[in-house]
Design a protein around this motif. Sequence first.
Motif, PDB file in Angstrom:
ATOM      1  N   LEU A   3       4.887   5.597   2.411  1.00 49.28           N
ATOM      2  CA  LEU A   3       4.343   6.931   2.637  1.00 49.28           C
ATOM      3  C   LEU A   3       4.962   7.914   1.653  1.00 49.28           C
ATOM      4  O   LEU A   3       6.188   7.978   1.510  1.00 49.28           O
ATOM      5  CB  LEU A   3       4.636   7.412   4.062  1.00 49.28           C
ATOM      6  CG  LEU A   3       4.214   6.524   5.231  1.00 49.28           C
ATOM      7  CD1 LEU A   3       4.533   7.214   6.551  1.00 49.28           C
ATOM      8  CD2 LEU A   3       2.736   6.181   5.154  1.00 49.28           C
ATOM      9  N   TYR A   4       4.094   8.682   0.979  1.00 48.00           N
ATOM     10  CA  TYR A   4       4.593   9.753   0.115  1.00 48.00           C
ATOM     11  C   TYR A   4       3.904  11.058   0.484  1.00 48.00           C
ATOM     12  O   TYR A   4       2.690  11.105   0.698  1.00 48.00           O
ATOM     13  CB  TYR A   4       4.332   9.475  -1.371  1.00 48.00           C
ATOM     14  CG  TYR A   4       4.676  10.682  -2.217  1.00 48.00           C
ATOM     15  CD1 TYR A   4       6.002  10.951  -2.553  1.00 48.00           C
ATOM     16  CD2 TYR A   4       3.698  11.584  -2.608  1.00 48.00           C
ATOM     17  CE1 TYR A   4       6.335  12.093  -3.270  1.00 48.00           C
ATOM     18  CE2 TYR A   4       4.020  12.731  -3.328  1.00 48.00           C
ATOM     19  CZ  TYR A   4       5.340  12.979  -3.661  1.00 48.00           C
ATOM     20  OH  TYR A   4       5.667  14.119  -4.361  1.00 48.00           O
ATOM     21  N   ASP A   5       4.700  12.112   0.553  1.00 47.87           N
ATOM     22  CA  ASP A   5       4.171  13.450   0.763  1.00 47.87           C
ATOM     23  C   ASP A   5       5.086  14.426   0.032  1.00 47.87           C
ATOM     24  O   ASP A   5       6.293  14.169  -0.102  1.00 47.87           O
ATOM     25  CB  ASP A   5       4.120  13.788   2.263  1.00 47.87           C
ATOM     26  CG  ASP A   5       3.216  14.973   2.560  1.00 47.87           C
ATOM     27  OD1 ASP A   5       2.070  14.746   2.987  1.00 47.87           O
ATOM     28  OD2 ASP A   5       3.647  16.128   2.351  1.00 47.87           O
ATOM     29  N   ARG A   6       4.508  15.516  -0.459  1.00 50.21           N
ATOM     30  CA  ARG A   6       5.348  16.522  -1.120  1.00 50.21           C
ATOM     31  C   ARG A   6       6.427  17.028  -0.167  1.00 50.21           C
ATOM     32  O   ARG A   6       7.509  17.412  -0.585  1.00 50.21           O
ATOM     33  CB  ARG A   6       4.480  17.683  -1.620  1.00 50.21           C
ATOM     34  CG  ARG A   6       3.589  17.301  -2.798  1.00 50.21           C
ATOM     35  CD  ARG A   6       2.895  18.524  -3.385  1.00 50.21           C
ATOM     36  NE  ARG A   6       2.114  18.163  -4.564  1.00 50.21           N
ATOM     37  CZ  ARG A   6       0.853  17.799  -4.540  1.00 50.21           C
ATOM     38  NH1 ARG A   6       0.214  17.742  -3.388  1.00 50.21           N
ATOM     39  NH2 ARG A   6       0.209  17.487  -5.653  1.00 50.21           N
ATOM     40  N   ASP A   7       6.100  17.020   1.123  1.00 56.39           N
ATOM     41  CA  ASP A   7       7.079  17.348   2.158  1.00 56.39           C
ATOM     42  C   ASP A   7       7.693  16.034   2.644  1.00 56.39           C
ATOM     43  O   ASP A   7       7.136  15.364   3.511  1.00 56.39           O
ATOM     44  CB  ASP A   7       6.386  18.090   3.301  1.00 56.39           C
ATOM     45  CG  ASP A   7       7.344  18.514   4.411  1.00 56.39           C
ATOM     46  OD1 ASP A   7       8.519  18.096   4.381  1.00 56.39           O
ATOM     47  OD2 ASP A   7       6.908  19.248   5.305  1.00 56.39           O
ATOM     48  N   VAL A  51       0.835  -1.202   0.000  1.00 59.53           N
ATOM     49  CA  VAL A  51       0.000   0.000   0.000  1.00 59.53           C
ATOM     50  C   VAL A  51       0.868   1.250   0.000  1.00 59.53           C
ATOM     51  O   VAL A  51       1.853   1.337   0.742  1.00 59.53           O
ATOM     52  CB  VAL A  51      -0.925   0.012   1.240  1.00 59.53           C
ATOM     53  CG1 VAL A  51      -1.690   1.328   1.335  1.00 59.53           C
ATOM     54  CG2 VAL A  51      -1.888  -1.165   1.195  1.00 59.53           C
ATOM     55  N   LEU A  52       0.493   2.213  -0.826  1.00 60.51           N
ATOM     56  CA  LEU A  52       1.112   3.536  -0.820  1.00 60.51           C
ATOM     57  C   LEU A  52       0.087   4.532  -0.299  1.00 60.51           C
ATOM     58  O   LEU A  52      -1.000   4.669  -0.866  1.00 60.51           O
ATOM     59  CB  LEU A  52       1.547   3.933  -2.233  1.00 60.51           C
ATOM     60  CG  LEU A  52       1.983   5.399  -2.423  1.00 60.51           C
ATOM     61  CD1 LEU A  52       3.233   5.710  -1.602  1.00 60.51           C
ATOM     62  CD2 LEU A  52       2.210   5.709  -3.903  1.00 60.51           C
ATOM     63  N   ILE A  53       0.422   5.210   0.791  1.00 56.60           N
ATOM     64  CA  ILE A  53      -0.436   6.268   1.318  1.00 56.60           C
ATOM     65  C   ILE A  53       0.065   7.582   0.733  1.00 56.60           C
ATOM     66  O   ILE A  53       1.180   8.022   1.013  1.00 56.60           O
ATOM     67  CB  ILE A  53      -0.410   6.296   2.858  1.00 56.60           C
ATOM     68  CG1 ILE A  53      -0.957   4.971   3.408  1.00 56.60           C
ATOM     69  CG2 ILE A  53      -1.234   7.468   3.391  1.00 56.60           C
ATOM     70  CD1 ILE A  53      -0.857   4.836   4.916  1.00 56.60           C
ATOM     71  N   PHE A  54      -0.772   8.182  -0.101  1.00 61.47           N
ATOM     72  CA  PHE A  54      -0.389   9.372  -0.858  1.00 61.47           C
ATOM     73  C   PHE A  54      -0.935  10.599  -0.139  1.00 61.47           C
ATOM     74  O   PHE A  54      -2.096  10.958  -0.272  1.00 61.47           O
ATOM     75  CB  PHE A  54      -0.953   9.276  -2.280  1.00 61.47           C
ATOM     76  CG  PHE A  54      -0.251  10.132  -3.283  1.00 61.47           C
ATOM     77  CD1 PHE A  54       0.694   9.599  -4.143  1.00 61.47           C
ATOM     78  CD2 PHE A  54      -0.536  11.488  -3.373  1.00 61.47           C
ATOM     79  CE1 PHE A  54       1.341  10.391  -5.080  1.00 61.47           C
ATOM     80  CE2 PHE A  54       0.103  12.292  -4.295  1.00 61.47           C
ATOM     81  CZ  PHE A  54       1.052  11.745  -5.151  1.00 61.47           C
ATOM     82  N   GLY A  55      -0.076  11.229   0.664  1.00 62.95           N
ATOM     83  CA  GLY A  55      -0.488  12.363   1.489  1.00 62.95           C
ATOM     84  C   GLY A  55      -0.497  11.959   2.946  1.00 62.95           C
ATOM     85  O   GLY A  55      -1.176  11.001   3.326  1.00 62.95           O
ATOM     86  N   THR A  56       0.281  12.676   3.778  1.00 61.95           N
ATOM     87  CA  THR A  56       0.427  12.256   5.179  1.00 61.95           C
ATOM     88  C   THR A  56      -0.046  13.336   6.142  1.00 61.95           C
ATOM     89  O   THR A  56       0.610  13.636   7.137  1.00 61.95           O
ATOM     90  CB  THR A  56       1.890  11.873   5.480  1.00 61.95           C
ATOM     91  OG1 THR A  56       2.753  12.979   5.151  1.00 61.95           O
ATOM     92  CG2 THR A  56       2.315  10.657   4.688  1.00 61.95           C
TER      93      THR A  56
END
Length: 266
Positions: A34-38, A10-15
Motif C-alpha cells: 500500500l502506498y499513499d502520500r499520507d 501488487v502495489l495499491i497506489f492510493g488508499t
Amino acid sequence: MAEQAKEPRVLIFGTGTIGGGIAKILSKKTKPLLYDRDFLKAEALAKEFGCIAVKTKDEGLSQAEFIILCVKPQDLNQTALEIRGRLKKEHVIISVLAGVSIEKLQGAFGTNKIVRATLNLPSLYASGLIGLVAHEATTEWERHQSENLFKKMGHVIWLNEGRIDALTALSGSGPAFLLVYYEAMVDAGIALGIPVDLGKKIAQETLSGTMEMIKQSKKHPGELRWQIASPAGCTIAGLKQLEDESLRSAVINIFLATHDRIKDFD
C-alpha cells in the motif's frame, strides 16, 4: 520477468475509499503493498488488513509487478509525473479511474502495459461486477492475472472500451437506483403498518430472492411475472399502476441521462 503460476505482487497506489476497499478484499488471500502520500493512512490500513505499507514510491515499485492506480482522476497527471520515469517494462498498470481512457493513460505513463477496470460499490463487498479492458500490448498472462485479482471482488467481464461508459451507467450507477427502489419498498411497508426493521428484511429478501430466481430459472422476466400475476388479482392491479406511472420509461431514461453525463467527462 518470467510468466509464473504464482500470483504477482501488487502495489495499491492510493488508499482512499476504492483503494482501501480493494486492499481489504485482496488481503484475504495475499499481502498487497500500500502506498499513499499520507503514509500514516496507508500504515493504518496495512495494520487493519494485514497488508504492507511502503513509505516511498520507489520502495513499492521495486517490489511490485502490478500497480493498481486508485488516485483521483484530477491527480492523474501529477501521479504520472512522479512515477513515469520509475516504471520498468514489466510493470502493468491497472487503472480504476473513472472516465480515463487507455489512450490517455498510455500517454501519461509512457507505457502500453495498461488494463482499465470499472468497479461498482458492491465490488468492495466481494459481490460486484467488474469490467476489464486491456491494451493489446498486454500479454495473455498479464490479462489472466488481472482477471484473477478482480475475481476476488465479484464477477469479471471483458469488453471493448467503447462499452465502458454504458457499463458504468448500468452497473456503476445502477446500485444507487436500486437502493432508491429498496427504500421505497421499506417506506411502503411503513405505510402498511410494517415496522422499519421488518420492512428492511422483507425488502432485502424479496429483491435478492427475485434475482436468484432469474438466475436459476433462466426464464424471461416477463414469463416469471405472468406466473405471479393471476387474472383480476392484486398483482396485476399493482402492475397496471406501475405502467400508469410510466416506471419502465422512467428507468430507461434514468440510465440514458446517466450515460449522457458520463460522456460529458470524456
